[in-house]
Design a protein around this motif. Sequence first.
Motif: not given
Length: 653
Positions: A463-467, A506-512, A541-544, A584-589
């Motif tokens: 994910g992305n965060c800001l300072v 691991d290349g998976c950038n989903a973030n709960g 901070n979630s992403q997916g 949060a998820w990308d693709g199929e789970i």
Amino acid sequence: MKRKLHFKKLKHWHFSVVCFLSLFTYQISAQDVELTMVDPVSDEVTIANLGSTDVDVSNYWLCLGPGTYVRLGGVTPINGDYMLSANESVKLTYNVDETEDGLSLFSINNFGSNDPNILVSYVQWGDGNQARVNQAVNAGRWDNASNFVTGNPPYRTTTGGSSSVWSSCEADGGVLYGGPFSFTTGDGIADNIPEGAITVANSQGENFAWVVTDAAGYILGLPPTFSAVDFDGAGAGNCLVWYLAWDGEITGAEPGKNANDIEGCFDLSNSILVERNNADGCNANGGDLFGGPFSFTTGDGIADNIPEGAITVANSQGENFAWVVTDAAGYILGLPPTFSAVDFDGAGAGNCLVWYLAWDGEITGAEPGKNANDIQGCFDLSNSILVERNNADGCNANGGDLFGGPFAFTTGDGIADNIPEGAITVANSQGENFAWVVTDAAGYILGLPPTFSAVDFDGAGAGNCLVWYLAWDGEITGAEPGKNANDIEGCFDLSNSILVERNNADGCNANGGDLFGGPFSFTTGDGIADNIPEGAITVANSQGENFAWVVTDAAGYILGLPPTFSAVDFDGAGAGNCLVWYLAWDGEITGAEPGKNANDIEGCFDLSNSILVERNNADGCNANGGDLFGGPFSFTTGDGIADNIPEGAITVA
């Protein structure tokens, strides 16, 4: 007549007003326009409205004689404009003879007229009987054809009408002898011109002063004597020493002004050159800034620009030049094309400094976020001009400007992901209290670490965060994890933000993400709905590509995936503890279904932290048979084949 080589001379004088009555007396009209200054050396003419009514003189004409004339509106004024209010004047350039000439002013282009309303003003100098003088005498605009103004120019009057009310300037700066002088500066050894090394001859005037200018004529100082000046701290460059003489009052003889713009009855001598060469061989010189300080009320939506010309530069020298704006600690905020291009209105409260930078060759460190003290190479900075910024709302806290980044980390690989110390710098901050703030991309506060370098982003997931840097005065509210930084209240200010990108190893950038809220406790079984209120849990901070709320028991077995946490009524769930998560998820789970354990979900997914929900039965008995998942099952009995429910086919949650 003596002419000066370096500067035009603008001279002025004081005199008693003489009332002149000629044979051709006339009543001065309410719109009385006069020539009031002629300088044949600089070819400058001033025209004034001595009446009480506004006059547009753009269609008036200057005339030296038959065939030599110009309409005022066709000449760009040096200063002022051609719509003259009462007692207002305009100065323009008009080419006249330095030795002798006569100048007429006509209200219309009827150049043969003797009418005093057409030939409105006249002056002649150097000799009598100039062209059109007889017209001027007949119109009552001059006393006698043979009378003329004598002495050194410029020539001035406050009434006009005769040679007796025009006056000349007799001040003379004289002639300087001595020099030139050359010093090695910056070595700590005083560089003074010795007493007696410059002598003055032939000066004349009521008042005298020594003047030091740069090579372009900008005044650096008016010392009591030339020998009082120590050039060692002046840096590299050339300057000039002059002797100034004047009568009466003069203006413009002050540091930061150009000696060309002195006005009044004055005269400057010739100049003596002083060369200054730095001991280190670097002769770049940022020079001397004059102007300010400036003070603005910021944040009111009104542009706060330093006016053009409000800062002047004298004594600068180098191959390259730039304007520099820093905070009070010297951190560079910008290098604008000119100081007047900066609008300070959006900068918030605080103090900043304007400098002039000169350099030869290549330099490093002259960039936003760096400190001007760390510039390296052959360079020099001028003195600084202060700019004070006070917020319109009375709150002068300022989070300042952050420089650094953006930063990108590969998270989840077990290697600490900290922003290095010193990789972010703060400039322009102001306040009683300060804190570092880390938010998600939507502004939800994840933490307030003691410093940005203390945060290890490795465990934060993708994910992305800001300072940010937070400054505040007094008490503020809302500056806490789970709240949105947009909802902070009080006298505060946040800096700009620095981006931190987090990509999973691991290349998976989903973030709960991060859940804030709770824990919650309900008394169940009393028939009163037990729902978590809307808004009581926030996600940061979630992403997916996909998201879902998940409720599990304490062991992680999934009880449900409600549309939102507030849709769940825990009253009928009986006693026990459960957990609320954000998935949060990308693709199929697979595995994200009731009865399965959340630990067994597979695919590119991520679960947030959990929020505890305690359930206590109203009757005080908190035994709970739980929830069974599995089946139903169907068997064919009596065939001699064992009919057992497989282990694990029923789960209890």
